[in-house]
Motif scaffolding. Sequence first.
Motif, mmCIF file in Angstrom:
data_model
loop_
_atom_site.group_PDB
_atom_site.id
_atom_site.type_symbol
_atom_site.label_atom_id
_atom_site.label_comp_id
_atom_site.label_asym_id
_atom_site.label_seq_id
_atom_site.Cartn_x
_atom_site.Cartn_y
_atom_site.Cartn_z
ATOM 1 N N LYS A 171 -10.780 -44.071 -62.356
ATOM 2 C CA LYS A 171 -9.483 -44.020 -63.045
ATOM 3 C C LYS A 171 -8.564 -45.142 -62.561
ATOM 4 O O LYS A 171 -7.787 -45.702 -63.352
ATOM 5 C CB LYS A 171 -8.827 -42.658 -62.848
ATOM 6 C CG LYS A 171 -8.389 -42.350 -61.430
ATOM 7 C CD LYS A 171 -7.666 -41.015 -61.353
ATOM 8 C CE LYS A 171 -7.168 -40.737 -59.927
ATOM 9 N NZ LYS A 171 -6.451 -39.457 -59.854
ATOM 10 N N ASP A 172 -8.660 -45.501 -61.262
ATOM 11 C CA ASP A 172 -7.840 -46.591 -60.737
ATOM 12 C C ASP A 172 -8.311 -47.938 -61.279
ATOM 13 O O ASP A 172 -7.499 -48.809 -61.619
ATOM 14 C CB ASP A 172 -7.879 -46.597 -59.208
ATOM 15 C CG ASP A 172 -7.210 -45.375 -58.606
ATOM 16 O OD1 ASP A 172 -6.320 -44.792 -59.268
ATOM 17 O OD2 ASP A 172 -7.583 -44.991 -57.477
ATOM 18 N N LEU A 173 -9.621 -48.132 -61.360
ATOM 19 C CA LEU A 173 -10.157 -49.391 -61.904
ATOM 20 C C LEU A 173 -9.722 -49.579 -63.356
ATOM 21 O O LEU A 173 -9.331 -50.686 -63.762
ATOM 22 C CB LEU A 173 -11.678 -49.384 -61.811
ATOM 23 C CG LEU A 173 -12.285 -49.521 -60.401
ATOM 24 C CD1 LEU A 173 -13.788 -49.284 -60.468
ATOM 25 C CD2 LEU A 173 -11.985 -50.907 -59.831
ATOM 26 N N LEU A 174 -9.805 -48.515 -64.142
ATOM 27 C CA LEU A 174 -9.429 -48.611 -65.557
ATOM 28 C C LEU A 174 -7.940 -48.904 -65.701
ATOM 29 O O LEU A 174 -7.529 -49.727 -66.534
ATOM 30 C CB LEU A 174 -9.794 -47.317 -66.283
ATOM 31 C CG LEU A 174 -11.289 -47.000 -66.386
ATOM 32 C CD1 LEU A 174 -11.501 -45.613 -66.976
ATOM 33 C CD2 LEU A 174 -12.015 -48.042 -67.234
ATOM 34 N N ARG A 175 -7.120 -48.231 -64.866
ATOM 35 C CA ARG A 175 -5.678 -48.453 -64.960
ATOM 36 C C ARG A 175 -5.322 -49.883 -64.553
ATOM 37 O O ARG A 175 -4.554 -50.570 -65.227
ATOM 38 C CB ARG A 175 -4.940 -47.458 -64.071
ATOM 39 C CG ARG A 175 -3.413 -47.543 -64.213
ATOM 40 C CD ARG A 175 -2.680 -46.642 -63.247
ATOM 41 N NE ARG A 175 -2.859 -47.084 -61.866
ATOM 42 C CZ ARG A 175 -3.585 -46.449 -60.952
ATOM 43 N NH1 ARG A 175 -4.207 -45.321 -61.276
ATOM 44 N NH2 ARG A 175 -3.693 -46.917 -59.728
ATOM 45 N N GLU A 176 -5.893 -50.347 -63.452
ATOM 46 C CA GLU A 176 -5.585 -51.694 -62.965
ATOM 47 C C GLU A 176 -6.056 -52.774 -63.927
ATOM 48 O O GLU A 176 -5.485 -53.866 -63.968
ATOM 49 C CB GLU A 176 -6.226 -51.898 -61.593
ATOM 50 C CG GLU A 176 -5.617 -51.029 -60.504
ATOM 51 C CD GLU A 176 -6.450 -51.035 -59.230
ATOM 52 O OE1 GLU A 176 -7.416 -51.838 -59.170
ATOM 53 O OE2 GLU A 176 -6.148 -50.248 -58.318
ATOM 54 N N GLY A 198 -13.662 -36.971 -64.918
ATOM 55 C CA GLY A 198 -12.759 -36.983 -63.778
ATOM 56 C C GLY A 198 -13.530 -37.021 -62.477
ATOM 57 O O GLY A 198 -14.592 -36.399 -62.339
ATOM 58 N N GLY A 199 -13.033 -37.799 -61.523
ATOM 59 C CA GLY A 199 -13.652 -37.867 -60.205
ATOM 60 C C GLY A 199 -14.733 -38.917 -60.063
ATOM 61 O O GLY A 199 -15.355 -39.016 -58.997
ATOM 62 N N GLU A 200 -14.994 -39.719 -61.095
ATOM 63 C CA GLU A 200 -16.049 -40.742 -61.008
ATOM 64 C C GLU A 200 -15.642 -41.848 -60.017
ATOM 65 O O GLU A 200 -14.477 -42.266 -59.967
ATOM 66 C CB GLU A 200 -16.317 -41.365 -62.382
ATOM 67 C CG GLU A 200 -16.860 -40.406 -63.415
ATOM 68 C CD GLU A 200 -15.785 -39.670 -64.195
ATOM 69 O OE1 GLU A 200 -16.125 -38.904 -65.106
ATOM 70 O OE2 GLU A 200 -14.575 -39.862 -63.867
ATOM 71 N N ARG A 201 -16.625 -42.325 -59.261
ATOM 72 C CA ARG A 201 -16.401 -43.410 -58.291
ATOM 73 C C ARG A 201 -17.550 -44.406 -58.380
ATOM 74 O O ARG A 201 -18.665 -44.052 -58.770
ATOM 75 C CB ARG A 201 -16.308 -42.857 -56.862
ATOM 76 C CG ARG A 201 -15.066 -42.008 -56.617
ATOM 77 C CD ARG A 201 -15.121 -41.303 -55.269
ATOM 78 N NE ARG A 201 -15.184 -42.222 -54.141
ATOM 79 C CZ ARG A 201 -14.135 -42.854 -53.617
ATOM 80 N NH1 ARG A 201 -12.930 -42.653 -54.144
ATOM 81 N NH2 ARG A 201 -14.279 -43.671 -52.594
#
Length: 450
Positions: free
Chosen positions: A392-397, A376-379
């Motif tokens: 998490k946004d990259l994986l979801r998108e 969690g919190g990786e950027r």
Amino acid sequence: MPKGAAPEFTAAALAAQLQTLLGSALPCCIALSGGLDSTVLLHALASLPAWRKRLRAVHVHHGLHHEADDWVHHCRRLCRDLGVGLVVRRVAVTLAAGVSVEAEARRARYQALKRCVRKDEVLLTAHHGTDNVETMLLMLVRGAGVAGLGGIAALSERDGMSLVRPLLPWSRRQLLGYAERHALTWVDDPSNLDLRLERNYLRHKLLPAFCERWPDLEQRAAHGAALLREAAQLNAQLAAADLAWCGDGEQLALDALGRLPLVRQRNLVRYWLQLHSLSPPDRNSLHRIVSELPRARIDAQPWLRWPGGEVRRFGNRLFALQPGALSPATRTWDWARSSQCELGPGLGRLRLDRSAHGKLALGRLDRPITVRYRQGGERMRPEPGSAHRDLKDLLRESGVLPWMRGAIPLLYCGDILVAVGDLWVDAAFHATRRHQKRANVKWLGRPTII
């Protein structure tokens, strides 16, 4: 001899049965427990010159009984006397919630056998006609379908191995007669007397009464089993055709599945789960897979788990998963000494492929690097000039399946994220023209993630 009974078991009769099943003498590996059945099979086969020279044996030591070491000594002595090579493999039987000791031991045993059996060999097991009757009756009381009621097949495939069961035409009583005529000795597993186990209760309490009333029970059961296996084959052929319409083996499309009659939906799901080597769900779980999961909200991501597996829905697709299959663990990878990093069961492996056009600058990497998983919190910055983004946004998108997002391997130099599987390389590690040593990250054998 009762009407219709199999002829007396002899080495010559075994040779004829193997000729029928295999056509010619092939390299064979016997699963040798040291009990009556496998001892008889080994002794008879070793007496046949055409087969003996192509014969090996494997004994799996489960470590579940205090006499297990004595069984190893017995198998070694037996194979030495018969001039047959023996391999002993020790396995650790670990128990999971809802899984029986017997089931876990069987799984561990076949994994060990798979590692031992050579590509050109067939694996011989000592299942006989009485085992077949027991299996059919157990499947009956458990409410199995035609595949289960079809009993034990003489020829089958498991985990890429060719399994042959040449003793099915004979009963346990006939094998005992052979052992007594040849003064054989064998080991007895005390757990076979435990009446708390379903098969043992059936074997010692019920089957003797059945055989007293119907002395040719094995032959009657074999005939019925053959008919049931034919029905199972027809079901499988229909399911294979439906699978070609509804999915690609990895997943099922719900819109296509819903166009099938309900009975064919259930038949297809059973077949699809079997392709994934999952134990069949009970009737209630199967009903929920074809009724509740498709009716859930499109964004609900529902799932259903039973002791032998798991089915999840994502979007308009169903996915089958092994129970507890994904267990990612942190690994240290000295990429300069080993170009590959094994990630663990079901997760494949990472490899650095050196290339003049590779995206990753090898000169920027530490030795070793660390392979971790999401906390969690990786950027990261997926492209030069772009802003930092939450992983998490990259994986979801990108449409990565929600339950797989924690199984994506993350490559780190210290605490700096370098790459996300073979999906992205952080901009700070992108190779440019001035970098002579370059590579691409490859994720080989990876599970379905999108």
